[in-house]
Each structure stands twice: as C-alpha cells, then as structure tokens.
Design a protein around this motif. Structure first.
Motif, PDB file in Angstrom:
ATOM      1  N   GLU A   6      -6.650  13.748   1.477  1.00  0.00           N
ATOM      2  CA  GLU A   6      -6.461  13.777   2.926  1.00  0.00           C
ATOM      3  C   GLU A   6      -7.322  12.714   3.595  1.00  0.00           C
ATOM      4  OE1 GLU A   6      -6.733  16.924   6.662  1.00  0.00           O
ATOM      5  OE2 GLU A   6      -7.196  17.569   4.613  1.00  0.00           O
ATOM      6  N   GLY A   7      -6.698  11.893   4.446  1.00  0.00           N
ATOM      7  CA  GLY A   7      -7.420  10.853   5.155  1.00  0.00           C
ATOM      8  C   GLY A   7      -7.425   9.527   4.437  1.00  0.00           C
ATOM      9  N   SER A   8      -6.947   9.474   3.178  1.00  0.00           N
ATOM     10  CA  SER A   8      -6.917   8.221   2.421  1.00  0.00           C
ATOM     11  C   SER A   8      -5.484   7.778   2.193  1.00  0.00           C
ATOM     12  CB  SER A   8      -7.610   8.387   1.070  1.00  0.00           C
ATOM     13  OG  SER A   8      -7.491   7.203   0.295  1.00  0.00           O
ATOM     14  N   ALA A   9      -5.287   6.464   2.163  1.00  0.00           N
ATOM     15  CA  ALA A   9      -3.963   5.930   1.893  1.00  0.00           C
ATOM     16  C   ALA A   9      -3.615   6.000   0.415  1.00  0.00           C
ATOM     17  CB  ALA A   9      -3.880   4.476   2.368  1.00  0.00           C
ATOM     18  N   ASP A  13      -9.857  10.853  -5.960  1.00  0.00           N
ATOM     19  CA  ASP A  13     -10.424  12.177  -6.203  1.00  0.00           C
ATOM     20  C   ASP A  13     -11.462  12.572  -5.161  1.00  0.00           C
ATOM     21  OD1 ASP A  13      -9.132  12.665  -8.893  1.00  0.00           O
ATOM     22  OD2 ASP A  13     -10.170  10.780  -9.279  1.00  0.00           O
ATOM     23  N   ARG A  14     -12.113  11.572  -4.584  1.00  0.00           N
ATOM     24  CA  ARG A  14     -13.128  11.833  -3.571  1.00  0.00           C
ATOM     25  C   ARG A  14     -12.853  10.953  -2.360  1.00  0.00           C
ATOM     26  NH1 ARG A  14     -18.158  10.917  -7.698  1.00  0.00           N
ATOM     27  NH2 ARG A  14     -17.631  12.561  -9.209  1.00  0.00           N
ATOM     28  N   ALA A 100     -11.652   3.186   0.492  1.00  0.00           N
ATOM     29  CA  ALA A 100     -10.528   4.047   0.114  1.00  0.00           C
ATOM     30  C   ALA A 100     -10.965   5.288  -0.658  1.00  0.00           C
ATOM     31  CB  ALA A 100      -9.515   3.257  -0.713  1.00  0.00           C
ATOM     32  N   GLY A 101     -12.277   5.474  -0.871  1.00  0.00           N
ATOM     33  CA  GLY A 101     -12.733   6.628  -1.634  1.00  0.00           C
ATOM     34  C   GLY A 101     -12.972   6.284  -3.096  1.00  0.00           C
TER      35      GLY A 101
END
Length: 329
Positions: A6-9, A13-14, A100-101
């Motif tokens: 959620e919140g990433s394109a 995993d994080r 991007a996490g």
C-alpha cells in the motif's frame, strides 16, 4: 507472490519510510536528500520521465550460502539514513527522487526475492527513471540483472555490466549465492545468444582461484587487478572504464563495497586486504554516471554490524550521491 505494498507503485515487502536528516531550512540552498525524496506511488510512476528511484534489497541469504558473515540485510536502511543527511548543491537542488521501499528476502527464498527485485527494476527502467538499489549482499546483482535484461530499453542493445569488486563472483556452485551472480548472467546471455560484456575493476588475485580466472577467460571477461588501480594508475583506470563504456550501448553498474580498502570500507562481508582507492572508484562511477548509458546501479555488501564510525555507510552514500546527481545532469 508479494502484492504491491500500500502506497508503493511496486511489489515490495516493506513500504518506504520517511527519510530523515539535519534540517537547516526549507529554501533550495539548504536542501539535503531527505528533503527531496518522496514515496514512489502509482501517481509518481505516472509522472513525466526522469529522476531517480531508490529501492532496497534486504538480503543475507546469498552471503550466508557463500560462507560470508551475515548483516548485509541491514544495509539498505543504514545507507538511506546516511544518504538522507547529505547536502545537495544548487545545481542538484531540484532533483526528482523517490523511494519505492524494500524487497526483503526471508525464509531462504533468495530466488523469489531476486525475481521480485527484477520486476521492480524493470518497471522503473521502463518508466524512464534510474533505479538505484541499496543492498544487501551481492546476490542483489542477479535480481538487478533480470530487471535490466527484461526492460524495453535493453531490446536490441549490447549490455555491459561493470562490477567494481575484488571478486569475479563466477563460482560454478549449483546453489546460487553472492558468489555466483555473474556466472548466472553469462550463462543466461549465452543461452539467449545476446550481445553482452562483463568487466571487473579491482580483482584481487589472492581472493580468486585459478578456475575463476579460467572462467573469466572463457567468457571474455575484462578485468583490471587491484594492484593496477592505485592512485598512480588513474589513467589506466580511466582507459579501462571508458573502453567498457565505448563498447556497449547500455550499462549496469554494480558496486561491491568489499572492493575498497578495509580502512575505507570495514563494514562488509569480506574486507579487502588491498582494494581500489576511493579516488579511482569514484572516478569510475563519475564516468559511467555521466555517459548517458547508465540504466541501473546497485550497491552491495554494506554490513552495519561490522562498520566503524559509519565509515562504510558514509563512503557508500557519497558514491550513490555522486551517481544520482551526475546521471541527471
């Protein structure tokens, strides 16, 4: 399969966390990285091309399989923390940058993690941005490679992989590890019949068995020994790197921090007894980043557990900073 966080394109995993660092003010003359990096959302992915996207790869599995010391999985967060406080020059104050996490390898599922990393890298390249991947062990390389190899930008082009490293990482081991990624690449390219060049700057002869030199010769690998990369050998280093750049259409730059002297980079899986001076590693990075051919870059083997005064993280952050800014100018 990991779903898009959620919140990433991208499927990670994080999710990206807020970057932090010293704040002297909000005007452009005060800007540091933590003030320009924002989460890489679907909305951000749809924006105009350009800019850099940071992506973490938290993995110890490949290093452990290669009988190295664990701790590199903490590298991405340590590198973000150090990079966040670095100042941007006036020329770079308006750089577009996202986080991007992190892709995290758990439960010994290295291959699945590499596939997820590859898909994320492909997405960023195809969005016409520069992916900068923060590792993690050097098993990061086969994941990054999968992304650039599958990208639209690679089609019909000769790909060059420039590895700044003390090791060939061409081991013939049946189980993939941090010691096998470049052999995996060469075998994949050979099977596909595509045009490919692998080069290594900083090979340590005592750290590579004869079979690895024989494998390098078999595949036409270009390399320069660490003892030929001193500050006095700057012109030779320049010629080696520019020769790689001139001979390929597209470059994947991978930096293994254990290619630097242990005094500069103590926080790695296998500290170097000799190593390539930072001046020449930085020169190589500058040449590639400003060439217009850089498709992707990753940094491997930062192990905060064994770092001294954050020395390795600071070195890595400086290199990433220079690559990011030079690539956008």
């Amino acid at each position: 399969m990991t779903e898009t966080t959620e919140g990433s394109a991208l499927a990670v995993d994080r999710p990206a966390e807020e970057w932090t660092g010293r704040t002297d003010g909000q005007a452009r003359e005060h800007r540091r990285w933590h003030q320009v990096v924002s989460p890489y959302t679907a909305q951000a992915e749809a924006e105009a091309p350009g800019g850099v996207v940071y992506l973490g790869f938290a993995s110890d599995e490949g290093v452990e399989r290669n009988k190295g010391r664990r701790g590199a999985a903490a590298g991405p967060q340590a590198l973000r923390g150090t990079l966040g406080g670095l100042a941007l020059s006036d020329r770079d104050a308006d750089i577009r940058a996202w986080d991007a996490g992190t892709v995290a390898v758990t439960d010994d599922r290295l291959e699945a993690g590499q596939e997820r990393l590859g898909e994320a890298v492909r997405r960023v390249i195809d969005a016409e941005r520069l992916p900068l991947i923060l590792g993690g062990g050097h098993e990061i390389a086969f994941g990054t490679y999968q992304g650039v190899a599958a990208s639209a930008r690679r089609r019909g082009k000769k790909l060059g992989v420039l590895n700044l490293d003390a090791h060939f990482d061409l081991r013939p081991d049946p189980v993939p590890s941090s010691g096998t990624p470049f052999r995996q690449m060469l075998e994949a390219e050979e099977a596909a019949g595509t045009d490919f060049q692998y080069g290594v700057l900083g090979i340590s002869q005592p750290s590579n068995t004869q079979i690895l030199f024989d494998t390098a010769e078999k595949y036409g690998v270009r390399y320069l020994l660490d003892e030929d990369c001193s500050v006095a050998d700057r012109d030779q280093v320049r010629d080696f790197v520019t020769g790689m750049i001139d001979d390929v259409d597209l470059i994947y730059l991978t930096i293994d921090l254990d290619g630097l002297p242990a005094s500069t980079a103590p926080g790695v899986s296998a500290p170097a007894a000799y190593g390539v001076p930072l001046e020449n590693v930085q020169l190589a990075c500058d040449l590639v980043a400003s060439s217009g051919k850089l498709a992707v870059c990753d940094v491997a083997e930062l192990n905060p557990t064994f770092d001294i005064d954050g020395r390795t993280a600071r070195t890595a952050a400086r290199l990433v900073h220079r690559i990011a800014t030079a690539s956008q100018n």
